[in-house]
Design an enzyme around this catalytic site. Sequence first.
Site, mmCIF file in Angstrom:
data_model
loop_
_atom_site.group_PDB
_atom_site.id
_atom_site.type_symbol
_atom_site.label_atom_id
_atom_site.label_comp_id
_atom_site.label_asym_id
_atom_site.label_seq_id
_atom_site.Cartn_x
_atom_site.Cartn_y
_atom_site.Cartn_z
ATOM 1 N N LYS A 13 44.600 24.514 54.103
ATOM 2 C CA LYS A 13 43.406 25.144 53.591
ATOM 3 C C LYS A 13 42.256 25.425 54.232
ATOM 4 C CE LYS A 13 39.530 24.613 51.213
ATOM 5 N NZ LYS A 13 39.192 25.790 51.426
ATOM 6 N N GLU A 26 38.346 13.011 59.069
ATOM 7 C CA GLU A 26 37.492 13.219 60.097
ATOM 8 C C GLU A 26 35.848 13.893 59.795
ATOM 9 O OE1 GLU A 26 38.055 12.098 62.980
ATOM 10 O OE2 GLU A 26 40.165 12.208 63.355
ATOM 11 N N CYS A 64 30.550 17.878 64.978
ATOM 12 C CA CYS A 64 30.617 16.480 64.390
ATOM 13 C C CYS A 64 30.268 15.581 65.327
ATOM 14 C CB CYS A 64 31.904 16.218 63.564
ATOM 15 S SG CYS A 64 33.337 16.391 64.860
ATOM 16 N N GLU A 83 22.945 13.764 58.921
ATOM 17 C CA GLU A 83 23.522 14.660 59.746
ATOM 18 C C GLU A 83 23.011 16.225 59.293
ATOM 19 O OE1 GLU A 83 27.465 15.955 59.173
ATOM 20 O OE2 GLU A 83 27.957 15.773 61.488
HETATM 21 O O1 TXE Z 1 31.919 21.349 54.070
HETATM 22 P P1 TXE Z 1 32.989 20.659 53.307
HETATM 23 P P2 TXE Z 1 31.080 22.428 54.063
HETATM 24 C C1 TXE Z 1 28.919 19.325 56.979
HETATM 25 C C2 TXE Z 1 27.620 20.209 57.425
HETATM 26 C C3 TXE Z 1 27.632 21.050 56.226
HETATM 27 C C4 TXE Z 1 27.973 20.267 54.938
HETATM 28 C C5 TXE Z 1 28.810 21.170 53.986
HETATM 29 O O2 TXE Z 1 26.365 19.419 57.282
HETATM 30 O O3 TXE Z 1 26.117 21.504 55.932
HETATM 31 O O4 TXE Z 1 29.021 19.272 55.662
HETATM 32 O O5 TXE Z 1 29.622 21.891 54.651
HETATM 33 C C6 TXE Z 1 37.002 21.861 51.430
HETATM 34 N N1 TXE Z 1 38.413 19.040 47.580
HETATM 35 N N2 TXE Z 1 30.037 19.432 57.838
HETATM 36 O O6 TXE Z 1 30.501 22.783 52.594
HETATM 37 O O7 TXE Z 1 32.321 20.742 51.746
HETATM 38 C C7 TXE Z 1 36.024 23.232 51.958
HETATM 39 O O8 TXE Z 1 36.517 24.226 51.213
HETATM 40 C C8 TXE Z 1 39.214 19.416 48.582
HETATM 41 C C9 TXE Z 1 30.119 18.640 58.729
HETATM 42 O O9 TXE Z 1 31.612 23.636 54.568
HETATM 43 O O10 TXE Z 1 33.364 19.389 53.578
HETATM 44 C C10 TXE Z 1 36.531 23.213 53.399
HETATM 45 O O11 TXE Z 1 37.762 23.977 53.606
HETATM 46 N N3 TXE Z 1 38.578 20.259 49.718
HETATM 47 C C11 TXE Z 1 31.539 18.453 59.008
HETATM 48 C C12 TXE Z 1 36.447 21.774 53.728
HETATM 49 O O12 TXE Z 1 36.892 21.178 52.530
HETATM 50 C C13 TXE Z 1 37.431 20.497 49.300
HETATM 51 C C14 TXE Z 1 32.087 19.997 59.230
HETATM 52 C C15 TXE Z 1 35.187 21.373 54.350
HETATM 53 O O13 TXE Z 1 34.170 21.477 53.518
HETATM 54 C C16 TXE Z 1 36.670 20.301 48.397
HETATM 55 C C17 TXE Z 1 31.753 20.839 58.148
HETATM 56 C C18 TXE Z 1 37.134 19.418 47.351
HETATM 57 N N4 TXE Z 1 36.609 18.926 46.391
HETATM 58 C C19 TXE Z 1 30.774 20.541 57.509
HETATM 59 N N5 TXE Z 1 35.641 20.686 48.376
HETATM 60 C C20 TXE Z 1 31.815 17.777 60.629
HETATM 61 N N6 TXE Z 1 30.881 16.725 60.739
HETATM 62 O O14 TXE Z 1 32.618 18.062 61.276
HETATM 63 C C21 TXE Z 1 35.570 21.494 49.633
HETATM 64 N N7 TXE Z 1 36.479 21.404 50.274
#
Ligand code: TXE
Length: 492
Positions: A175, A250, A284, A385
């Site tokens: 996904k 991660e 990250c 973050e």
């Molecule tokens: O991340 P999410 P988002 C941080 C960054 C950003 C914040 C939100 O600060 O502003 O996170 O970003 C899926 N069950 N990082 O919303 O929600 C989602 O569809 C299962 C830091 O993009 O964590 C996507 O495929 N899956 C980070 C994935 O999870 C779910 C990198 C990541 O989305 C879900 C990215 C659920 N309930 C964002 N809800 C890093 N540190 O590397 C969402 N997803």
Amino acid sequence: MEQFKMYIDGDFVEAASGEWFDSFDPFTGKVWSQVAAGGPADVDRAVQAAHKAFTSGPWSELTASQRGMLVHRLGDLIARDAQKLAEMEVQDNGKLLAEMQGQVNYVPQWFYYFGGLADKIEGSVIPLDKKGYFNFTRHEPLGVVAAITAWNSPLLLLAWKLAPALAAGCTVVIKPSEFTSASTLEFVKLIKEAGFPDGVVNVVTGYGKDVGEPLTSHPLVRKIAFTGSDATGRAINQIAAKSFKRVTLELGGKSPNIVFDDANLEDAVNGAVSGIFAATGQTCIAGSRLLLQESIHDEFVEKLVSLAKTARMGNPMSTETQVGPITTKPQYDKVLSYIDVAKNEGANLALGGTPASRPECGEGWFIEPTVFTGVTNDMRIAQEEVFGPVLSVIKFKDEEEAVKIANDIRFGLGSGVWTSDIGRAIRMSEKIQAGTVWVNTYRAVSYMSPFGGYKDSGVGRESGIEAIYQYLQTKSVWINTGAKTGNPFVLK
Ligand code: TXE
């Protein structure tokens, strides 16, 4: 306009609902493609296909060497299509083409490394304490893996999960992030060409609530490999616990990049700039807390600000560009709101702090490289973050205080130490609570070296030999070679 379908059981298909969602080009801020909006019905189809491929049919019959060859061949095809995949990710994500070319040319190594490892996973013969038995172990694949990726590095993060999962013999439902699905859907075209049977790799696109949640709670999924925010990681971990699914998580970081007064300052300035402004700070492992020893603080900040000022911003497709746009509009708004938070907390703005109004940035979601000095470790700008080009500079007196500040945070993903004293480098590497410590370098990763977090930065490791064991489970086999069955009411 280009439309990207999902990939289920060897076919590109529309969502069961027939709905689509928009994907944006961060350089123009405009819609450039549409992606199938998956839901629970699509998730169930994909998981059933993956389960069937795992339990019956050609994939389950392959030897480990044959499996490894397929994984290796997939690496070759990625290398062949590297330029196309890189451009797709630049368009969808806004990453620099220069960085993506390097990244996509490196991604095949994960498939070569884990493909090579597939037939070197050996069990043990246990020298039992009991006579009359032969006991050995086997490492068997877990089953269907859900690979959920974030938007910041879609193909790299996918490779870290897919290569060990396939080498271990698992099947996978991917996904990708709803913000950046295109490169994953382009990549998945290579699966059939590489020779993987249908159902071994599937992709369901859509939102976290519609696809991520049903996927993580599906009873036939045995493992979740996730990269994303700590909030979502926590939610996934809770869902996974209900049915004892394995997890690799991660998550985020607020990594300390620590410069001592005995460091080579030119190198350390380069390291600090690349730690926070490379990939527009959307990594990250961003070195978003720069810890400077008091005696070099002013000189270092001056050098840092003058180097950061030279960053060329603009079209990420141009190999001249050094800082690209923020990938998503919500992230752009979030970074700007954190800049306000820092100002309100009393941090001093030493550089940037505004949207970039340079003509070469057009209508894109650009924010000027931003540096705050006078930050104390208790401020929100030091603890949370931001995931953007915003650096917090914190002063320290000595080694003891540097360690205290570095560890006084709930995260523990990356860290950097800049010093010319080898003893100090080793002491710091022992004391810092983080999954990675870089000494006199920053942001280096390899398919051979384990990567993951301490504390709230995650669970498990990706890359390196131990990563494949996170997709395997151990079975102990007992064979009676002549022991008497004896009293049935007593444990042997
Ligand atoms: O991340 P999410 P988002 C941080 C960054 C950003 C914040 C939100 O600060 O502003 O996170 O970003 C899926 N069950 N990082 O919303 O929600 C989602 O569809 C299962 C830091 O993009 O964590 C996507 O495929 N899956 C980070 C994935 O999870 C779910 C990198 C990541 O989305 C879900 C990215 C659920 N309930 C964002 N809800 C890093 N540190 O590397 C969402 N997803």
